[in-house]
Design an enzyme around this catalytic site. Structure first.
Site, mmCIF file in Angstrom:
data_model
loop_
_atom_site.group_PDB
_atom_site.id
_atom_site.type_symbol
_atom_site.label_atom_id
_atom_site.label_comp_id
_atom_site.label_asym_id
_atom_site.label_seq_id
_atom_site.Cartn_x
_atom_site.Cartn_y
_atom_site.Cartn_z
ATOM 1 N N GLY A 14 140.819 21.160 147.870
ATOM 2 C CA GLY A 14 141.669 21.142 146.668
ATOM 3 C C GLY A 14 141.080 22.055 145.607
ATOM 4 O O GLY A 14 139.865 22.176 145.484
ATOM 5 N N GLY A 127 134.217 21.466 148.296
ATOM 6 C CA GLY A 127 133.742 20.103 148.130
ATOM 7 C C GLY A 127 133.066 19.598 149.392
ATOM 8 O O GLY A 127 132.599 20.401 150.220
ATOM 9 N N ASP A 152 136.206 15.678 141.399
ATOM 10 C CA ASP A 152 135.787 14.290 141.648
ATOM 11 C C ASP A 152 134.306 14.040 141.331
ATOM 12 O O ASP A 152 133.893 12.890 141.180
ATOM 13 C CB ASP A 152 136.027 13.911 143.118
ATOM 14 C CG ASP A 152 137.469 14.097 143.542
ATOM 15 O OD1 ASP A 152 138.341 14.102 142.655
ATOM 16 O OD2 ASP A 152 137.720 14.245 144.750
ATOM 17 N N ARG A 187 152.102 -2.117 123.331
ATOM 18 C CA ARG A 187 152.220 -2.104 124.795
ATOM 19 C C ARG A 187 150.866 -1.963 125.464
ATOM 20 O O ARG A 187 149.896 -1.503 124.860
ATOM 21 C CB ARG A 187 153.042 -0.894 125.241
ATOM 22 C CG ARG A 187 154.517 -1.086 125.162
ATOM 23 C CD ARG A 187 155.210 0.225 125.506
ATOM 24 N NE ARG A 187 156.642 0.012 125.587
ATOM 25 C CZ ARG A 187 157.538 0.993 125.488
ATOM 26 N NH1 ARG A 187 157.153 2.236 125.291
ATOM 27 N NH2 ARG A 187 158.826 0.720 125.595
ATOM 28 N N MET A 194 142.537 10.734 139.003
ATOM 29 C CA MET A 194 142.047 11.112 140.340
ATOM 30 C C MET A 194 140.567 10.768 140.488
ATOM 31 O O MET A 194 139.964 10.157 139.617
ATOM 32 C CB MET A 194 142.287 12.593 140.574
ATOM 33 C CG MET A 194 143.707 12.926 140.952
ATOM 34 S SD MET A 194 143.846 14.680 141.382
ATOM 35 C CE MET A 194 145.466 14.700 142.150
ATOM 36 N N LEU A 297 147.731 17.327 137.188
ATOM 37 C CA LEU A 297 147.479 17.911 135.861
ATOM 38 C C LEU A 297 145.977 18.056 135.643
ATOM 39 O O LEU A 297 145.515 18.959 134.952
ATOM 40 C CB LEU A 297 148.028 16.986 134.764
ATOM 41 C CG LEU A 297 149.539 16.967 134.568
ATOM 42 C CD1 LEU A 297 149.918 15.877 133.585
ATOM 43 C CD2 LEU A 297 150.009 18.328 134.067
#
Ligand code: F6P
Length: 373
Positions: A14, A127, A152, A187, A194, A297
């Site tokens: 990725g 990665g 990550d 709320r 991720m 994003l």
């Protein structure tokens, strides 16, 4: 005089903000030494089809350090040791197959093409998956230096990977924005981030964004604890709450939320836990709860200055490592220096959030609920 070299460079897995900065620094450093640089397109797929290569010079990398994505393209389908048998390679324009069939080992073709392309060494930016492939190709005699990339931050051997800082900034900005609308409407919001099987992005963005609850794969959570926290806030007039949920988070005894079955030779796609947690919160507390998934994003756009500098340092360091004649290593940040670690060490384990580390302790000290107490 040192011998002129011809090196390759690829970006696998990725994408992550900073890939182009690594490419720029590596190409400029190599050209400075009079070396040739061959860009290998789409990760390792470009070593299965030699047409997927392009000579890189100073002009090719002009003005790209601030750009997201990668000028070389990437793929998380091109593992030559686990290649879809239905795909032809070595002349194909293959997309890595549909993943439906059996897989086969095409690594010998990579070794063959490496020689055919006249490469002395490869800089493999990627990665854990890409480092694993690099490690196995080194065992077959190729000379490869890895550069650790992933939002990550789960790669072993380096304190941080480039891309992580940018993802944390994006997630933090999102939490900041949701803060005001959550407060305006009394709320609860769940924000799914991720990180795959590690909670780095959730923990860092949650802490920076002032989350009330942070759920991570490293700490299986109990809904009772999460709801208690929200109701305690309600009782003292704080009628909104922000719950950051890592995509790999799971309840005690539960399993990770996934999107269907994984394709052959690929990782399962995680996602959906934020929505599940939101539904349960609403049911149990009666609080109106919305969920937001940040998704890709977090991977797009311009790298932060921190990530740019780190990526540039890694790219230049990789060339120095090749010049020094080293292989089967990954450049790594060990502040304040960039050093190398063996690929065997980088791929030995996944780097998850240490539960006794000061970041987790600080979150607990500030009363942030991590789902277990
Ligand atoms: O490893 C980076 C990452 O963005 C993970 O955080 C996420 O689980 C995965 O990749 C998503 O992969 P894809 O781009 O294939 O949807």
């Amino acid at each position: 005089m040192a011998k002129t070299k011809r090196i390759g460079i690829n970006t696998g897995g990725g994408d992550a903000p900073g890939l182009n900065a690594v490419i720029r620094a590596a190409v400029l450093s190599a050209k400075q030494r009079g070396w040739d640089v061959l860009g290998i397109r789409r990760g390792y797929l470009g070593l299965l089809d030699t047409r997927e290569t392009v000579l890189l010079d100073k002009d090719s990398v002009s003005g790209i350090a601030h750009l997201g994505g990668t000028i070389l393209g990437t793929s998380n389908r091109g593992n030559p040791f686990d290649y879809p048998a239905s795909e032809s390679s070595g002349g194909d324009r293959g997309n890595g197959g549909d993943g439906a069939g059996e897989v086969t080992d095409r690594s010998d073709l990579v070794v063959e093409n490496f020689a055919k392309l006249g490469l002395d060494a490869l800089i493999a930016i990627g990665g854990d998956g890409s480092m694993e492939i690099a490690h196995r190709l080194c065992a077959k005699g190729l000379s490869i230096v890895g550069v650790p990339k992933t939002i990550d931050n789960d790669l072993n051997g380096t304190v941080v990977t480039f891309g992580f800082h940018t993802a944390v900034r994006v997630a933090t900005e999102a939490i900041d924005r949701l803060h005001s609308t959550a407060e305006a409407h009394d709320r609860v919001f769940t924000i799914e981030v991720m990180g795959r099987y590690a909670g780095w992005i959730a923990l860092y963005a949650g802490l920076a964004g002032g989350a009330d609850v942070i759920l991570m794969p490293e700490i299986p959570f109990e809904m009772d604890r999460v709801c208690e926290k929200i109701l305690r806030r309600e009782a003292r007039g704080r009628r909104f709450s922000l719950v950051v949920v890592a995509e790999g988070a799971r309840s005690v005894g539960g399993s990770m939320a996934t999107k269907g079955e994984p394709e052959k030779g690929r990782e399962v796609v995680l996602g959906g836990i934020g929505e599940q947690v939101a539904r349960e919160i609403e049911e149990r507390t009666g609080k109106e709860t919305r969920s937001v998934i940040l998704g890709h994003l977090q991977r797009g756009g311009s790298p932060t200055p921190y990530d740019r500098i780190l990526a540039l340092r890694f790219g230049a360091a990789a060339v120095r490592v090749i010049a020094a004649g080293k292989s089967s290593v990954m450049v790594a940040l060990d502040p304040p220096i960039v050093r190398t670690v063996p690929l065997a060490e980088a791929t030995r384990r996944m780097k998850t959030v240490p539960l006794d580390g000061d970041v987790v302790c600080s979150a607990r000290d500030m009363g942030i609920c991590l789902g277990d107490q």
